[in-house]
Design a protein around this motif. Sequence first.
Motif, PDB file in Angstrom:
ATOM      1  N   ASP A 183       8.493  11.711  -2.432  1.00 57.26           N
ATOM      2  CA  ASP A 183       8.633  12.438  -1.171  1.00 57.26           C
ATOM      3  C   ASP A 183       7.283  12.568  -0.467  1.00 57.26           C
ATOM      4  OD1 ASP A 183      10.421  14.107   0.537  1.00 57.26           O
ATOM      5  OD2 ASP A 183       8.964  15.661   0.032  1.00 57.26           O
ATOM      6  N   GLY A 184       7.229  12.202   0.785  1.00 54.58           N
ATOM      7  CA  GLY A 184       6.001  12.344   1.560  1.00 54.58           C
ATOM      8  C   GLY A 184       5.133  11.107   1.578  1.00 54.58           C
ATOM      9  N   ASP A 185       5.432  10.131   0.709  1.00 57.03           N
ATOM     10  CA  ASP A 185       4.660   8.882   0.707  1.00 57.03           C
ATOM     11  C   ASP A 185       4.914   8.076   1.977  1.00 57.03           C
ATOM     12  OD1 ASP A 185       3.457   9.234  -1.755  1.00 57.03           O
ATOM     13  OD2 ASP A 185       4.832   7.924  -2.854  1.00 57.03           O
ATOM     14  N   SER A 186       3.967   7.179   2.252  1.00 53.70           N
ATOM     15  CA  SER A 186       4.182   6.144   3.255  1.00 53.70           C
ATOM     16  C   SER A 186       3.946   4.823   2.542  1.00 53.70           C
ATOM     17  CB  SER A 186       3.184   6.320   4.401  1.00 53.70           C
ATOM     18  OG  SER A 186       3.227   5.194   5.249  1.00 53.70           O
ATOM     19  N   VAL A 187       4.923   3.910   2.594  1.00 53.72           N
ATOM     20  CA  VAL A 187       4.784   2.633   1.883  1.00 53.72           C
ATOM     21  C   VAL A 187       4.717   1.509   2.903  1.00 53.72           C
ATOM     22  CG1 VAL A 187       7.299   2.452   1.488  1.00 53.72           C
ATOM     23  CG2 VAL A 187       5.742   1.105   0.087  1.00 53.72           C
TER      24      VAL A 187
ATOM     25  N   ARG B 222       0.850  -1.196   0.000  1.00 54.54           N
ATOM     26  CA  ARG B 222       0.000   0.000   0.000  1.00 54.54           C
ATOM     27  C   ARG B 222       0.883   1.243   0.000  1.00 54.54           C
ATOM     28  NH1 ARG B 222      -2.788  -3.852   2.484  1.00 54.54           N
ATOM     29  NH2 ARG B 222      -5.033  -3.986   2.017  1.00 54.54           N
ATOM     30  N   ILE B 223       0.497   2.210  -0.853  1.00 54.23           N
ATOM     31  CA  ILE B 223       1.126   3.541  -0.765  1.00 54.23           C
ATOM     32  C   ILE B 223       0.061   4.484  -0.247  1.00 54.23           C
ATOM     33  CG2 ILE B 223       2.233   5.438  -2.016  1.00 54.23           C
ATOM     34  CD1 ILE B 223       3.337   3.481  -3.997  1.00 54.23           C
ATOM     35  N   ASN B 224       0.342   5.129   0.884  1.00 53.68           N
ATOM     36  CA  ASN B 224      -0.637   6.043   1.503  1.00 53.68           C
ATOM     37  C   ASN B 224      -2.009   5.361   1.615  1.00 53.68           C
ATOM     38  OD1 ASN B 224       1.511   7.875   1.291  1.00 53.68           O
ATOM     39  ND2 ASN B 224       0.801   8.558  -0.718  1.00 53.68           N
ATOM     40  N   ASP B 225      -1.996   4.116   2.084  1.00 52.53           N
ATOM     41  CA  ASP B 225      -3.204   3.313   2.324  1.00 52.53           C
ATOM     42  C   ASP B 225      -3.916   2.830   1.065  1.00 52.53           C
ATOM     43  OD1 ASP B 225      -2.867   3.390   5.092  1.00 52.53           O
ATOM     44  OD2 ASP B 225      -3.849   5.349   5.204  1.00 52.53           O
ATOM     45  N   GLU B 226      -3.413   3.186  -0.106  1.00 48.13           N
ATOM     46  CA  GLU B 226      -4.029   2.675  -1.335  1.00 48.13           C
ATOM     47  C   GLU B 226      -3.315   1.394  -1.764  1.00 48.13           C
ATOM     48  OE1 GLU B 226      -4.428   3.757  -6.077  1.00 48.13           O
ATOM     49  OE2 GLU B 226      -3.588   5.237  -4.679  1.00 48.13           O
ATOM     50  N   LEU B 227      -4.099   0.349  -2.010  1.00 46.44           N
ATOM     51  CA  LEU B 227      -3.521  -0.931  -2.423  1.00 46.44           C
ATOM     52  C   LEU B 227      -2.947  -0.815  -3.841  1.00 46.44           C
ATOM     53  CD1 LEU B 227      -3.265  -3.979  -1.555  1.00 46.44           C
ATOM     54  CD2 LEU B 227      -5.342  -4.362  -2.892  1.00 46.44           C
ATOM     55  N   VAL B 228      -1.643  -1.089  -3.995  1.00 49.69           N
ATOM     56  CA  VAL B 228      -1.018  -0.960  -5.318  1.00 49.69           C
ATOM     57  C   VAL B 228      -0.492  -2.290  -5.854  1.00 49.69           C
ATOM     58  CG1 VAL B 228      -0.420   1.499  -5.147  1.00 49.69           C
ATOM     59  CG2 VAL B 228       1.143  -0.223  -4.201  1.00 49.69           C
ATOM     60  N   SER B 229      -0.431  -3.307  -4.995  1.00 51.70           N
ATOM     61  CA  SER B 229       0.044  -4.607  -5.464  1.00 51.70           C
ATOM     62  C   SER B 229      -0.413  -5.672  -4.473  1.00 51.70           C
ATOM     63  CB  SER B 229       1.569  -4.608  -5.573  1.00 51.70           C
ATOM     64  OG  SER B 229       2.030  -5.889  -5.950  1.00 51.70           O
ATOM     65  N   GLU B 230      -0.772  -6.836  -5.000  1.00 49.39           N
ATOM     66  CA  GLU B 230      -1.225  -7.930  -4.141  1.00 49.39           C
ATOM     67  C   GLU B 230      -0.971  -9.236  -4.870  1.00 49.39           C
ATOM     68  OE1 GLU B 230      -4.859  -8.166  -1.100  1.00 49.39           O
ATOM     69  OE2 GLU B 230      -5.501  -8.080  -3.198  1.00 49.39           O
ATOM     70  N   PHE B 231      -0.316 -10.183  -4.209  1.00 49.52           N
ATOM     71  CA  PHE B 231      -0.061 -11.462  -4.883  1.00 49.52           C
ATOM     72  C   PHE B 231       0.065 -12.590  -3.858  1.00 49.52           C
ATOM     73  CE2 PHE B 231       4.019  -9.356  -4.169  1.00 49.52           C
ATOM     74  CZ  PHE B 231       4.828 -10.350  -3.666  1.00 49.52           C
ATOM     75  N   PRO B 232      -0.257 -13.816  -4.285  1.00 52.00           N
ATOM     76  CA  PRO B 232      -0.082 -14.963  -3.387  1.00 52.00           C
ATOM     77  C   PRO B 232       1.417 -15.168  -3.159  1.00 52.00           C
ATOM     78  CG  PRO B 232      -1.421 -15.535  -5.315  1.00 52.00           C
ATOM     79  CD  PRO B 232      -0.784 -14.229  -5.598  1.00 52.00           C
ATOM     80  N   THR B 233       1.831 -15.087  -1.901  1.00 55.70           N
ATOM     81  CA  THR B 233       3.257 -15.114  -1.568  1.00 55.70           C
ATOM     82  C   THR B 233       3.927 -16.392  -2.074  1.00 55.70           C
ATOM     83  OG1 THR B 233       2.557 -13.955   0.429  1.00 55.70           O
ATOM     84  CG2 THR B 233       4.848 -14.677   0.351  1.00 55.70           C
ATOM     85  N   ALA B 234       3.179 -17.501  -2.037  1.00 55.48           N
ATOM     86  CA  ALA B 234       3.774 -18.804  -2.350  1.00 55.48           C
ATOM     87  C   ALA B 234       3.898 -19.079  -3.842  1.00 55.48           C
ATOM     88  CB  ALA B 234       2.971 -19.911  -1.686  1.00 55.48           C
ATOM     89  N   ASN B 235       3.495 -18.127  -4.685  1.00 51.42           N
ATOM     90  CA  ASN B 235       3.579 -18.312  -6.141  1.00 51.42           C
ATOM     91  C   ASN B 235       5.006 -18.242  -6.686  1.00 51.42           C
ATOM     92  OD1 ASN B 235       1.108 -18.888  -7.060  1.00 51.42           O
ATOM     93  ND2 ASN B 235       0.684 -16.915  -8.051  1.00 51.42           N
TER      94      ASN B 235
END
Lengths: 266, 266
Positions: free
Chosen positions: B238-242, B188-201
């Motif tokens: 600058d200013g993002d939270s990841v 998530r960048i600034n609470d917005e979901l930007v990537s999601e994947f099954p870890t075991a892939n």
Amino acid sequence: MKFCRFKALDRVRYGLVDGPIVTELRGSPFERYELTSVRRPLDRVKLLTPCIPGTFYAAGMNYLSHITETAAAIGEEVKAPDKPDVGYRAINALIAHEETIVIPSDATEEVQYEGELVAVIGRKTHRVSEDEALGAVLGYTIGNDVSERSWQRSDRTMWRSKNTDTFKPMGPWIETKVNFNRMVTSVRINDELVSEFPTANMIFGVAAYISAMSRYLTLYPGDVIWMGTDGPTQNLKDGDSVQVSVTGIGALRNPVSREEPAIPNQ
Amino acid sequence: MKFCRFKALDRVRYGLVDGPIVTELRGSPFERYELTSVRRPLDRVKLLTPCIPGTFYAAGMNYLSHITETAAAIGEEVKAPDKPDVGYRAINALIAHEETIVIPSDATEEVQYEGELVAVIGRKTHRVSEDEALGAVLGYTIGNDVSERSWQRSDRTMWRSKNTDTFKPMGPWIETKVNFNRMVTSVRINDELVSEFPTANMIFGVAAYISAMSRYLTLYPGDVIWMGTDGPTQNLKDGDSVQVSVTGIGALRNPVSREEPAIPNQ
């Protein structure tokens, strides 16, 4: 001054080497130390690698003729670098002076030495100019960047070609005062001279590497930078003794042993 | 169990996290430890990276779709690996949960996150089978393999693209019990979901990496293996939270700051 690290009475200590005598230190040359009154014969102490680096840097291609040799050896075009992009080696692979280089049973015959000057960082360093850079160095030691050439060709990274256990002999000690202009690196296998080159013939010297690296990263006491090798490399085989010498520092000597193949399951 | 490392009263200690409470340990989960009676609120301790690795391994290309994305990003053909050839990252770049990722003033806009599962080695390990390999792992933490893509294209090695100071957030702690099948990595960048994947892939899983690596090298307690990333990456500014989260472990969150350009000499 020559700083060594050694084991005595199951404790790891630093020492100051003066001819055949080691004087024990209280503390470490990377922080603060005092001489003690304990003196030991050098040939009776078990030398360890002179430090365990936090990060283990390696210049890689840093002499023009070595680049030509490597290109021929791995069968790929290799360009001379146009800036000091540093690489990495791994802690697991380090061994000390007189410890044995063990060639895995499935390695090819192409396990080769690479004699190198090693700069040992003495203080926390960030964004230094080339003029200031050598002030970051505690001293210099010697490395043998043992490499399995078939794995260097076949693998995506150099993890096992360069970082198999025992493939990174380093030592015997750290010399604080050197003269780059008079420095010659030479390699002997069983006392026969097999490679010799002026150590300072680098594409990018120690100061250039440290200044460029420190623009982006902090160097810490005990970090090491292996400065690359020159000249021909040859195969090491079971029973060999390989010695890398650098003028003004000393000689790093290691026996070579090839592991016996495992007996297959019946 | 969740092991953390933290600073309290200027001393570094390990702790056991249970909800909002940290119980201090005497000793270390990598050697031997006992619980103490000292309990602290988690939100009042300064978390450190959960260990300082002796060697910092990274799988690199280990998810199929990330390979396609990277090839597009760096403008080169990138092949899927046919065996687990591990790579390296550097200690200087590590920062802890909540510490700031600092983008150098001369970096391009292309400074990107890569959310990763990290395996933390718990015991000295040499030549283990895939069946035995997970027994070498103390537990799992989270890494953000921050990367400057223009340097990844231009440099001979990945030294500054991947290992600039602060580019390797790791934490917040080590979770000893995980379920790979239910694990999802999300960024998530600034609470917005930007990537999601099954870890075991993964192309090669943790057991495959450890078994293959340990054929040639010894793994030590505290060594870490970053297992690679999948899915799209985006620029950090600058200013993002990841924040990188992995199911069953927790969330690693870091603010992002871009360094001001230096004022040129007159």
